[in-house]
Design an enzyme around this catalytic site. Structure first.
Site, PDB file in Angstrom:
ATOM      1  N   GLU A  76       0.815  -1.217   0.000  1.00 26.79           N
ATOM      2  CA  GLU A  76       0.000   0.000   0.000  1.00 26.79           C
ATOM      3  C   GLU A  76       0.850   1.271   0.000  1.00 26.79           C
ATOM      4  O   GLU A  76       0.519   2.250  -0.665  1.00 26.79           O
ATOM      5  CB  GLU A  76      -0.908   0.000   1.237  1.00 26.79           C
ATOM      6  CG  GLU A  76      -1.905   1.144   1.243  1.00 26.79           C
ATOM      7  CD  GLU A  76      -2.779   1.117   2.491  1.00 26.79           C
ATOM      8  OE1 GLU A  76      -3.532   2.085   2.682  1.00 26.79           O
ATOM      9  OE2 GLU A  76      -2.709   0.145   3.252  1.00 26.79           O
ATOM     10  N   ASP A  77       1.987   1.257   0.735  1.00 27.83           N
ATOM     11  CA  ASP A  77       2.709   2.505   0.996  1.00 27.83           C
ATOM     12  C   ASP A  77       4.006   2.677   0.214  1.00 27.83           C
ATOM     13  O   ASP A  77       4.551   3.786   0.169  1.00 27.83           O
ATOM     14  CB  ASP A  77       3.043   2.619   2.490  1.00 27.83           C
ATOM     15  CG  ASP A  77       1.793   2.755   3.349  1.00 27.83           C
ATOM     16  OD1 ASP A  77       0.734   3.086   2.784  1.00 27.83           O
ATOM     17  OD2 ASP A  77       1.878   2.527   4.570  1.00 27.83           O
TER      18      ASP A  77
END
Length: 710
Positions: A76-77
């Site tokens: 996600e990051d």
């Protein structure tokens, strides 16, 4: 500061060295991927996945779960793809990370369809690998522990979501340690002052009760030793949210909640559990009806224990839970206990049973998803399963409304919008008309029918369940009473002024202003309201106004002329009421009695309850019925009837055919042959009643009919 080496030392207690090395490799990969990223608190971001892995290590989760915890924010990051993770750490770990990433994106406060779609993502991820939700719960737990750096409104949003979703999933999976901490952290974020006060009170109470707890604990332990039973007695602590809920829901004080002493006895096997129960019941008298056997019949999440409540010395309430060490591990770790025993290369039946139940639950969710007509129907099933204490109903557009158990149609209407609640006149539940007092059940679709002139009813307060509905109804009724009292006051004052050939509109401002100052009232509406509610007599106010206008007695204008009676239409609302003693109907000669705080009460002209008031013209008013009355009015009848089979059905059929309703019916036996039937009917007017009475008299077994009303 907790490091990867500290974690490795902890993992050495139950994982082989080769698997620990894989966990460390995942950590270094995450550290490099998150390089330069920091949390809101200012710490390096990698401290978060390390802390999540540590939570899972406390539950003895397997190495793949720990690796997924280290990597759960990488996709996600950081831009690292699922395929890259699969190459580095294998497909199972990549699937776990991908599942946790999808759960992170769930927005539970979204619209109904989005909610349903996100719930489906959750169930699909859990169905592939139930470890997904365990990693996510550990992730949410660490986020809750570090909420301090966030804005207050974001804290509350995350805490509410945690309480409504994640804490309940933890409960459903039997992971009690995580559930309790999530609930307490959410409570502290949502109600910091209440939580702090309860925490201080608990700390103080423990200090005061320490000697009593120690005495009971020693007595229990000594009894086990005397019977040569292996068991450890420990004090059981209540957590903050549990104390708060009991105080709120049971209307008990803190002292009453903390007055109950809780103990847990941990033993070796099931046989010892039942033998210890016998020892405990011999020591203290059990409370009837308070014994529960969750060993023979486990809870849905796999929880097993014996629960009993006892009268201690001096009548002191004691709660005791008795379970084996394996049951204790299950109570704390739930489904995670499956991996705890698996890591030790043992297949424990309790842990295996818990895992099987969890898999069965998820399989059931998948079947619901397959057979549900749409995602909205599916979410209704899921929420029913997770939240048995709440109900979830649908608007006609498919939006989901959450209401407490016992909520009614009116609660739903006010939950949608206050104006809709105020204007409610009817409701369809699943396309069928239903009473407004109907208690709702999960899954129902409600369509509220409103009308522009509709107003709340005082009777609604008898069955609404939500604070929002209750306060909105009271506010609307207060405003309605004020408006109607002003209108009635204006009519009454104008009627009195008309006797002296003037009206409120024709009076100059001077006398009105002077009277308001004299009476200490703010404005004309306050004066008219006091007349409409009966706290001031219209005739007296009229004479005083004319005195102030002319500086002389109003009799100087000559004899007051007669003025017509007040017309009533039956729709005046809260300031014109119909007496229950005589049940006036349109067509009856009627008279009005001014009752303080209530307005005008309409009686039949011959009603004996008026008594001495007939001699007080300031308290009684001539009334006439309007020609356009559309309401139904209650009327009471007494019938002397020969007893026979099917009597009630025959009377009900006749009344229905006459286009009336039976509101109440009661039968009293006079003798072996005759009965007295008391009927309360809803009729339109006196003519309608006469027609019904004529039909009733035509029945051969009806001997006498009397209209009640003194």
């Amino acid at each position: 500061m907790f490091t990867i080496d500290d974690l490795a030392d902890r993992l050495g207690g139950y994982l082989p060295q080769s698997e620990i090395q894989q966990v460390k490799r995942a950590f270094y990969y995450a550290e490099q991927a998150h390089d330069g990223q920091r949390r809101r608190s200012g710490e390096p971001y990698v401290t978060h996945p390390l802390a999540v892995a540590n939570i899972l290590a406390n539950m003895h989760m397997d190495h793949q779960s720990l690796m997924a915890a280290m990597l759960h924010d990488v996709i996600e990051d950081t831009g690292v793809g699922k395929e890259a993770l699969a190459e580095q750490f294998g497909k199972p770990v990549a699937e776990l990370v991908d599942g946790v990433s999808k759960l992170t994106q769930i927005a539970f406060e979204d619209k109904a369809v989005a909610q349903a779609e996100n719930f489906q993502k959750m169930v699909l991820a859990m169905s592939r690998d139930i470890r997904v939700i365990i990693v996510k719960l550990a992730d949410r737990l660490h986020n809750m522990r570090t909420l301090g750096a966030l804005r207050p409104e974001k804290k509350r949003r995350i805490a509410r979501e945690t309480l409504e979703i994640y804490a309940r999933i933890a409960s459903r999976l039997g992971i009690n340690t995580i559930r309790v901490e999530l609930e307490d952290l959410s409570f502290q974020a949502l109600h910091p002052m209440r939580a702090e006060r309860i925490k201080r009170a608990v700390s103080s109470a423990r200090g005061h009760r320490r000697s009593a707890i120690r005495q009971i604990q020693n007595t229990l332990q000594q009894s086990l030793d005397d019977e040569a039973l292996s068991g450890t007695v420990i004090g059981r602590q209540k957590h903050l949210l549990s104390i708060y809920k009991k105080m709120r829901d049971q209307s008990k004080s803190f002292a009453e909640i903390m007055d109950v002493f809780g103990f847990r006895i941990i033993t070796e096997d099931v046989d010892s559990c039942y033998r210890i129960l016998g020892v405990v019941h011999n020591l203290y008298k059990p409370v009837p009806g308070r014994f529960k056997d969750y060993i023979a019949i486990p809870k849905a999440n796999g929880y097993q224990s014996l629960h009993t409540s006892l009268f201690g010395s001096n009548g002191m309430p004691i709660e005791v839970q008795i379970r084996t060490r394996e049951m204790e591990a299950m109570a704390n770790n739930g489904i995670a206990a499956h991996w705890l025993y698996k890591a030790g290369q043992t297949q424990h039946p309790i842990a295996e049973g818990s895992h099987a139940r969890a898999r069965s639950w998820i399989k059931g969710l998948l079947e619901m998803q397959r057979y549900a007509g749409d995602s909205l129907e599916f979410i209704e099933h899921v929420k029913n399963d997770l939240f048995p204490d709440d109900i979830y109903v649908f608007t006609p557009k498919g939006d989901i409304m959450e209401l407490p158990q016992g909520a009614t149609v009116i609660d739903f209407a006010y939950a949608v919008h206050t104006d809709i609640g105020n204007g409610t006149i009817a409701c369809r539940i699943d396309r069928h008309l239903a009473p407004l007092s109907t208690r709702l059940e999960s899954g129902q679709t409600l369509d509220i029918i409103t009308a522009p002139g509709a107003r709340p009813s005082l009777a609604w307060l008898n069955f609404v369940a939500t604070a929002k509905a209750r306060s909105a109804i009271r506010h609307a009724l207060k405003h309605q009473q004020h408006t109607e009292a002003v209108q009635l006051g204006r009519r009454l004052l104008n009627k009195s002024l008309a006797q002296f050939e003037t009206s409120l509109e024709e009076l100059p401002e001077g006398p009105l202003g002077g009277l308001l100052v004299e009476l200490g009232l703010k404005n004309n509406e306050a004066l008219l309201e006091s007349i409409g509610l009966g706290t001031r007599v219209a005739h007296v106010v009229a004479r005083r106004l004319l005195d102030l206008q002319q500086g002389e007695s109003p009799a100087g204008k000559g004899e007051p002329r007669a003025h017509g009676p007040i017309l009533i239409s039956g729709a005046e609302g809260m300031v014109i009421k119909f007496a229950r003693c005589c049940h006036p109907l349109p067509g009856d000669p009627v008279i009005g009695h001014l009752s303080v705080g209530k307005g005008i009460v309409v009686h039949r002209a011959e009603c004996r309850n008026l008594g001495e008031l007939r001699n007080d013209p300031d308290k009684l008013f001539a009334l006439e019925w309007s020609n356009d009355i559309a309401e139904d009015f209650p009327v009471a009848l007494r019938l002397e009837v020969e007893t026979r089979r099917g009597l009630v059905a025959e009377l009900a059929g006749l009344v229905t055919d006459a286009e009336a309703n039976i509101e109440r019916i009661g039968i009293e036996e006079r003798d072996a042959r005759m009965v007295t039937v008391n009927l309360t009917l809803s009729v339109r007017n006196r003519v309608h009643l006469a027609r019904i009475i004529k039909r009733l008299r035509n029945l051969p077994h009806v001997e006498r009919i009397t209209r009640l009303g003194n």
